[in-house]
Design an enzyme around this catalytic site. Structure first.
Site, short mmCIF file in Angstrom:
data_model
loop_
_atom_site.label_atom_id
_atom_site.label_comp_id
_atom_site.label_asym_id
_atom_site.label_seq_id
_atom_site.Cartn_x
_atom_site.Cartn_y
_atom_site.Cartn_z
N ARG A 7 -47.78 0.27 -35.90
CA ARG A 7 -47.32 -1.25 -35.37
C ARG A 7 -47.98 -2.29 -36.61
NH1 ARG A 7 -48.80 -2.53 -29.58
NH2 ARG A 7 -47.33 -4.39 -29.96
N ASP B 45 -48.73 -9.95 -33.39
CA ASP B 45 -48.08 -9.38 -34.69
C ASP B 45 -48.56 -10.48 -35.81
OD1 ASP B 45 -46.41 -11.78 -34.48
OD2 ASP B 45 -44.88 -10.69 -33.66
N HIS C 206 -53.47 -12.57 -26.61
CA HIS C 206 -53.53 -10.98 -26.51
C HIS C 206 -54.08 -10.20 -27.60
CE1 HIS C 206 -50.12 -11.25 -23.16
NE2 HIS C 206 -51.35 -11.74 -22.76
N GLY D 261 -38.92 -16.93 -25.46
CA GLY D 261 -38.63 -15.56 -25.84
C GLY D 261 -39.96 -14.70 -24.96
N ASN E 118 -34.39 -18.54 -24.18
CA ASN E 118 -34.38 -17.07 -24.13
C ASN E 118 -33.01 -16.73 -23.88
OD1 ASN E 118 -34.49 -14.53 -22.71
ND2 ASN E 118 -36.60 -14.86 -22.46
N PRO E 119 -32.27 -15.74 -24.61
CA PRO E 119 -31.05 -15.45 -24.33
C PRO E 119 -30.54 -14.93 -22.95
CG PRO E 119 -31.94 -13.91 -25.66
CD PRO E 119 -32.84 -15.06 -25.32
P1 NAD Z 1 -41.15 -9.06 -23.19
O1 NAD Z 1 -40.62 -7.82 -23.94
O2 NAD Z 1 -41.64 -8.63 -21.87
O3 NAD Z 1 -39.94 -10.09 -23.06
C1 NAD Z 1 -39.18 -10.47 -24.19
C2 NAD Z 1 -38.33 -11.64 -23.73
O4 NAD Z 1 -37.86 -12.01 -25.11
C3 NAD Z 1 -37.27 -11.22 -23.06
O5 NAD Z 1 -37.14 -12.01 -21.94
C4 NAD Z 1 -35.95 -11.29 -23.77
O6 NAD Z 1 -34.87 -11.66 -23.10
C5 NAD Z 1 -36.44 -12.32 -24.94
N1 NAD Z 1 -35.66 -12.00 -26.25
C6 NAD Z 1 -35.15 -11.16 -26.54
N2 NAD Z 1 -34.82 -11.39 -27.98
C7 NAD Z 1 -34.91 -12.79 -28.13
C8 NAD Z 1 -34.68 -13.73 -29.26
N3 NAD Z 1 -34.05 -13.16 -30.02
N4 NAD Z 1 -35.07 -15.04 -28.98
C9 NAD Z 1 -35.82 -15.37 -27.98
N5 NAD Z 1 -36.07 -14.64 -26.80
C10 NAD Z 1 -35.75 -13.18 -27.10
O7 NAD Z 1 -42.28 -9.63 -24.07
P2 NAD Z 1 -43.48 -10.95 -23.45
O8 NAD Z 1 -43.05 -11.60 -22.29
O9 NAD Z 1 -44.07 -11.17 -24.75
O10 NAD Z 1 -44.57 -9.80 -22.67
C11 NAD Z 1 -44.90 -8.47 -22.91
C12 NAD Z 1 -46.39 -8.35 -23.79
O11 NAD Z 1 -45.95 -7.42 -24.91
C13 NAD Z 1 -46.95 -9.36 -24.23
O12 NAD Z 1 -48.37 -8.97 -23.49
C14 NAD Z 1 -47.22 -9.07 -25.77
O13 NAD Z 1 -48.70 -9.12 -26.05
C15 NAD Z 1 -46.89 -7.63 -25.93
N6 NAD Z 1 -46.00 -7.46 -27.20
C16 NAD Z 1 -46.11 -8.18 -28.20
C17 NAD Z 1 -45.33 -7.93 -29.42
C18 NAD Z 1 -45.54 -8.87 -30.74
O14 NAD Z 1 -46.48 -9.20 -31.10
N7 NAD Z 1 -44.31 -9.15 -31.29
C19 NAD Z 1 -44.06 -7.24 -29.32
C20 NAD Z 1 -44.03 -6.33 -28.24
C21 NAD Z 1 -44.71 -6.48 -27.32
#
Ligand code: NAD
Ligand code: ZN
Length: 242
Positions: A69, A104, A119, A188, A214-215
């Site tokens: 990752r 990230d 986190h 998001g 959020n979409p």
């Molecule tokens: P989640 O995966 O539960 O939710 C993601 C949300 O983003 C969904 O509601 C979805 O509809 C929305 N989404 C999808 N594409 C989008 C876009 N282009 N623009 C806006 N919204 C969009 O993630 P979460 O709510 O962040 O919680 C889950 C946990 O996962 C967190 O604790 C986090 O630490 C961890 N996580 C982090 C990463 C990262 O750092 N990028 C990636 C995966 C998981």
């Protein structure tokens, strides 16, 4: 509230608090939590890897997952959503605060500074012995597990795992900012992971406005002031530039 009301509220707000989740990084190609894992990792659920128990039993496996990752996020770049939030920080100055659930590091790379990472962060590791935090070596040079530069101890991913507590100071700072905010943006995030998801209610309880981008509809949607059914970058552009 409609889009032009939301736009005016954000423009006039002196204090703005923002919460982001995995969705803001989706446009950088980082999969959200609920997206399926690919390849070798498809056999594992993230919940089964991101835990103290998994690390205790299978440290090499868990490190291998985080190292992958880490390589993925270092190969990605911040997108227009991260950049618009960095611009909003420059516009609002001291009145701005960003709490992210993402690990990230893309907000910092886009230039956000008034930022807490609730986190943790994929790009650093924490010593299991003395709690010292080191940046990971460049992806090409990185062979897990890292060894502490201060005491030589084994290091673990600097991530808040399932069943662990969030860093208290970061959470308090976020809570203060959301309580004081005239406008909060929830971008998001599926709004199911507490306590981060509860921040929106701290703003609402003090009479502030909470706007979601959020979409998809989320568990939070019915309780918020306004929801933009857009990706993070398009929703932010619609709010900030209209
Ligand atoms: P989640 O995966 O539960 O939710 C993601 C949300 O983003 C969904 O509601 C979805 O509809 C929305 N989404 C999808 N594409 C989008 C876009 N282009 N623009 C806006 N919204 C969009 O993630 P979460 O709510 O962040 O919680 C889950 C946990 O996962 C967190 O604790 C986090 O630490 C961890 N996580 C982090 C990463 C990262 O750092 N990028 C990636 C995966 C998981
Ligand atoms: Zn150490």
């Amino acid at each position: 509230m409609n889009l032009s009301d939301a736009r005016l509220a954000l423009r006039d707000a002196r204090r703005v608090a923002v919460l982001t989740g995995a969705g803001i990084s989706a446009e950088s190609g980082i999969p959200t939590f609920r997206d399926a894992q690919t390849g070798h990792w498809a056999r594992f659920k993230p919940e089964d890897l991101a835990s103290p128990d998994a690390y205790y039993r299978y440290p090499a496996l868990v490190w291998e997952w985080y190292a992958g990752r880490y390589r993925d996020v270092m190969a990605a770049t911040p997108n227009a959503g991260h950049e618009l939030l960095a611009r909003l920080e420059r516009e609002k100055g001291d009145g701005y605060f960003l709490a992210t659930q993402n690990v990230d590091g893309l907000h910092a790379r886009a230039g956000s500074e008034r930022l807490v990472e609730l986190h943790g962060n994929l790009t650093t590791a924490r010593c299991e012995v003395c709690a010292h935090i080191d940046a990971l070596p460049a992806p090409a040079d990185f062979v897990p597990p890292p060894v502490c530069s201060r005491c030589g101890g084994r290091m673990r991913p600097n991530i808040v795992w399932f069943s662990e507590f969030l860093p208290e100071q970061a959470l308090e700072a976020a809570s203060d900012a959301f309580t004081a905010a005239d406008v909060a943006l929830i971008i998001g995030t599926s709004g199911v992971v507490y306590p981060a998801a509860g921040l929106a209610f701290e703003t609402l309880e003090r009479g502030g406005t909470v706007i979601e981008i959020n979409p998809d509809e989320t568990d939070l949607t019915p309780r918020l002031s306004f929801s933009l059914r857009e990706t993070a970058s398009r929703g932010l552009a619609a709010l900030m530039d209209g």
